[in-house]
Motif scaffolding. Structure first.
Motif, short mmCIF file in Angstrom:
data_model
loop_
_atom_site.label_atom_id
_atom_site.label_comp_id
_atom_site.label_asym_id
_atom_site.label_seq_id
_atom_site.Cartn_x
_atom_site.Cartn_y
_atom_site.Cartn_z
N LEU A 1 50.76 62.26 51.43
CA LEU A 1 50.79 61.97 53.16
C LEU A 1 51.69 60.95 53.22
O LEU A 1 51.81 59.84 52.53
N HIS A 2 52.33 60.75 54.40
CA HIS A 2 52.98 59.87 54.99
C HIS A 2 52.52 59.34 56.18
O HIS A 2 51.92 60.07 56.98
N LEU A 3 52.50 57.99 56.20
CA LEU A 3 51.83 57.22 57.69
C LEU A 3 52.97 56.84 58.25
O LEU A 3 53.96 56.18 57.76
N ALA A 4 53.07 57.01 59.62
CA ALA A 4 54.01 56.55 60.46
C ALA A 4 53.20 55.76 61.78
O ALA A 4 52.27 56.39 62.33
N GLY A 5 53.44 54.50 61.73
CA GLY A 5 52.90 53.59 63.10
C GLY A 5 53.18 54.21 64.24
O GLY A 5 54.41 54.18 64.48
N PHE A 6 52.65 54.68 65.18
CA PHE A 6 53.06 55.22 66.32
C PHE A 6 52.49 54.37 67.63
O PHE A 6 51.25 54.14 67.57
N PHE A 7 53.07 53.64 68.36
CA PHE A 7 52.77 52.90 69.61
C PHE A 7 53.12 53.70 70.83
O PHE A 7 54.00 53.59 71.44
N PRO A 8 52.01 54.62 71.28
CA PRO A 8 52.34 55.12 72.60
C PRO A 8 51.96 54.30 73.75
O PRO A 8 51.60 53.31 73.59
#
Length: 451
Positions: free
Chosen positions: A13-20
């Motif tokens: 699994l890859h985690l990407a920090g997402f700031f919407p």
């Protein structure tokens, strides 16, 4: 797990920090409203992501401040610093974390964009990605004195021409072109930097790249289109795609469709990383996590935000309308919409949308509050760290996803609980890295270096 859910028994699994955009960070109250423009806060967020071995930090973008009823939206943070400027600063205080910027092909110059992306990619040691997006609404175009001149039919053709020029520029500087020895007769090898010509609407462009390639050769390409054209565009060009499909069967169907499209495009089926967006809410027990999720939802959907969703369709102020009552019985004041102001759910058909919403509310006996919460419900991973880790393992090992665009629950400490409590559970299951695989974004995502 059923046998079909073990399609990728060794997948990670890859985690990407997402700031919407949006008022979604009240898990712990922000110290002050301007923290979203404070570099120290961004540094804390990025360093927490790197401590948790995240693959990337990804930002959405819009080229005009979002509006509501002709005024700047004040229920959400709708503007932020230029992403590449911010990423250049964050790259200096991190070592392995990747950075993916959303940049528009419709209203940017390809030569300038290629130079800016390549510069940050080079200076960061090969840690940059580009989320390629298009825009077809004249509201955004007014910022560029080009309102209404880009139709839906031509925007992907222009995107193809734009992307072709950008990637040609990235490939036009030969490896090892710059002399490393001070005694060399030339600082750059003659003929090592090639001229590139644009095609189609860019046929008059003649340019050479300004900087040499980074260790990953060129930025990683991402895409987020959901249409058939968007999926085909991603299958031809992207190494990552941001998806909205997170219900298990839908996510698996989307992933299967994209992998088939890659093969038809002459690419390996595993040459694309799929990242749906979500939120993770943890508790010591599943029951505690569900209670925290309910609290979080109530705090991020106050009355003003709920009312704004209805006002965006009805087209006028409804501040005297009780959100715990039924939707308005009157029709929207504007029967069609041709502008996009950063709102959703209108689909440019307010009359049809309003009628459908009224019918749904009447059938279910819903108030405006209940209707809006239903329309904006999203799949989240809620539970104890062990429960969430088990479910994520199921998703990734089945091939439904490759990673998550993970929204922080607060600013700037919104990733801390995931890093400290969930990541160890994922590592114990063998589904998450225990160290970075390399120094570049391509290495973190397990992607081949382009020739």
């Amino acid at each position: 797990m059923a046998s079909e859910e073990l399609a990728r028994p060794d997948a990670q699994l890859h985690l990407a920090g997402f700031f919407p955009f949006g008022p979604a960070y009240v898990w712990s109250e922000a110290e002050r409203n301007d923290i979203y423009y404070d570099f120290a806060a961004w540094r804390q967020l990025a360093q927490a992501a790197e401590r948790g071995l995240f693959s990337t930090l990804f930002l959405g973008d819009s080229q005009r401040l979002r509006e509501h009823l002709g005024r700047i939206t004040d229920t959400a943070v709708t503007g932020r610093p230029d992403q590449l400027v911010l990423f250049a600063h964050l790259a200096a205080v991190t070592e392995r974390l990747g950075f993916v910027a959303t940049l528009n092909t419709t209203y940017t110059d390809p030569v300038d964009l290629a130079r800016r992306l390549a510069s940050v990619d080079l200076l960061s040691g090969g840690r940059v990605g580009w989320n390629v997006v298009t825009t077809d609404n004249d509201w955004t175009g007014e910022n560029f004195r080009r309102g209404g001149d880009v139709t839906h039919e031509v925007r992907y053709r222009r995107a193809e021409e734009h992307l072709a020029l950008v990637t040609s520029l990235w490939s036009a500087w030969e490896p090892g072109a710059v002399a490393t020895a001070a005694s060399a007769p030339h600082w750059i090898r003659p003929g090592a930097v090639h001229e590139v010509a644009g095609t189609g609407s860019l046929s008059g462009v003649r340019a050479r790249p300004s900087v040499p390639p980074s260790p990953q050769v060129r930025p990683v390409l991402f895409q987020a289109g959901e249409s058939d054209e968007g999926r085909e565009f991603a299958a031809r060009h992207a190494q990552g795609i941001f998806s909205r499909y997170l219900q298990f069967d839908q996510a698996l169907a989307f992933a299967t469709d994209m992998r088939r499209r890659l093969v038809r495009a002459g690419r390996p089926a595993d040459d694309l990383r799929i990242f749906p967006a979500t939120r993770i809410i943890l508790g010591d027990t599943d029951a505690e996590a569900r209670a925290r999720a309910r609290w979080f939802g109530d705090r991020t959907w106050p009355d003003r935000r709920i009312r704004a969703v209805i006002e965006a369709v009805w087209g006028h102020d409804l501040s005297d309308h009780d959100v715990d009552g039924p939707p308005p019985h009157t029709d929207p004041v504007v029967p069609t919409q041709t502008l996009t102001h950063g709102v959703v759910n209108t689909n440019d058909r307010p009359l049809r949308t309003a009628a459908a919403w009224r019918e749904l509310a009447e059938q279910r006996g819903w108030s405006i509050r209940q209707l809006v919460r239903h329309l904006n419900a999203s799949i989240e991973f809620v539970g104890s760290p062990a429960t969430v880790a088990d479910e994520l393992t199921r998703y990734v090992r089945a091939g439904a996803i490759d990673g998550l665009n993970l929204q922080p629950n607060a600013m700037p400490g919104g990733f801390d609980e995931v890093v400290d409590r969930l990541v160890p559970e994922l590592q114990n299951r063998g589904v998450y890295r225990t160290a970075y695989e390399g120094t570049t974004l391509r290495e973190q995502l397990g992607l081949a270096v382009p020739s």
